[in-house]
Design a protein around this motif. Structure first.
Motif, mmCIF file in Angstrom:
data_model
loop_
_atom_site.group_PDB
_atom_site.id
_atom_site.type_symbol
_atom_site.label_atom_id
_atom_site.label_comp_id
_atom_site.label_asym_id
_atom_site.label_seq_id
_atom_site.Cartn_x
_atom_site.Cartn_y
_atom_site.Cartn_z
ATOM 1 N N ALA A 196 0.849 -1.189 0.000
ATOM 2 C CA ALA A 196 0.000 0.000 0.000
ATOM 3 C C ALA A 196 0.882 1.235 0.000
ATOM 4 O O ALA A 196 2.120 1.142 0.099
ATOM 5 N N HIS A 197 0.241 2.392 -0.121
ATOM 6 C CA HIS A 197 0.964 3.662 -0.093
ATOM 7 C C HIS A 197 0.334 4.597 0.936
ATOM 8 O O HIS A 197 -0.859 4.494 1.237
ATOM 9 N N PHE A 198 1.147 5.497 1.436
ATOM 10 C CA PHE A 198 0.685 6.606 2.273
ATOM 11 C C PHE A 198 1.013 7.876 1.507
ATOM 12 O O PHE A 198 2.152 8.077 1.087
ATOM 13 N N ARG B 296 1.397 -3.998 8.389
ATOM 14 C CA ARG B 296 0.834 -2.953 9.241
ATOM 15 C C ARG B 296 -0.681 -2.820 9.095
ATOM 16 O O ARG B 296 -1.300 -2.023 9.782
ATOM 17 N N PHE B 297 -1.294 -3.577 8.193
ATOM 18 C CA PHE B 297 -2.743 -3.525 7.993
ATOM 19 C C PHE B 297 -3.194 -4.834 7.362
ATOM 20 O O PHE B 297 -2.373 -5.629 6.899
ATOM 21 N N SER B 298 -4.485 -5.072 7.350
ATOM 22 C CA SER B 298 -4.996 -6.260 6.672
ATOM 23 C C SER B 298 -6.272 -5.895 5.920
ATOM 24 O O SER B 298 -6.986 -4.962 6.293
ATOM 25 N N VAL B 299 -6.538 -6.638 4.868
ATOM 26 C CA VAL B 299 -7.724 -6.439 4.045
ATOM 27 C C VAL B 299 -8.391 -7.795 3.876
ATOM 28 O O VAL B 299 -7.734 -8.773 3.526
ATOM 29 N N ASN B 300 -9.667 -7.840 4.117
ATOM 30 C CA ASN B 300 -10.430 -9.070 3.913
ATOM 31 C C ASN B 300 -11.459 -8.821 2.826
ATOM 32 O O ASN B 300 -12.162 -7.814 2.846
#
Length: 122
Positions: free
Chosen positions: A75-77, A92-96
């Motif tokens: 991902a990007h910030f 640092r994050f998750s996507v379901n």
């Protein structure tokens, strides 16, 4: 696709940075290696590198298109103040997602980067 000295130079410029540059920055850096390269040639080669899967275009609302040679899933910030773009580690994050027809997902987080935040008055 045939070998192209210009395409290799554009790609090497992108590989040499993690800054997610725009086409004008890539053009300036490529001219250091191939002085007679045109901006149109840089754009054409960026498009070809994207179609080959070697480069990703990063679109950030309100800023010029950016390019990334890191094609691994991440991902990007995007800093809404200065426009810089940073990679975000996938741990640092998750996507379901339970949709079976999804082939890819692009995630961009928006906010204020640490440098801009530290320069803001309290």
């Amino acid at each position: 696709m045939r070998y192209s000295k210009q395409r290799e130079a554009v790609y090497n410029v992108l590989l040499s940075t993690k800054s997610h540059p725009d086409a004008s920055w890539i053009y300036a850096k490529t001219r250091e290696v191939v002085p007679n390269v045109s901006l149109a040639t840089v754009y054409r080669n960026l498009s070809e590198l994207i179609s080959l899967g070697k480069v990703k275009k990063v679109s950030v609302e309100g800023f010029a298109e950016r390019y990334d040679a890191n094609v691994c899933s991440h991902a990007h910030f995007a800093c809404e103040k200065c426009g810089r773009i940073f990679d975000v580690d996938g741990s640092r994050f998750s996507v379901n997602c339970d949709m079976s027809n999804v082939s890819r997902c692009e995630i961009t987080f928006y906010g204020c980067c640490d440098e801009c935040k530290s320069s803001m008055p309290d």
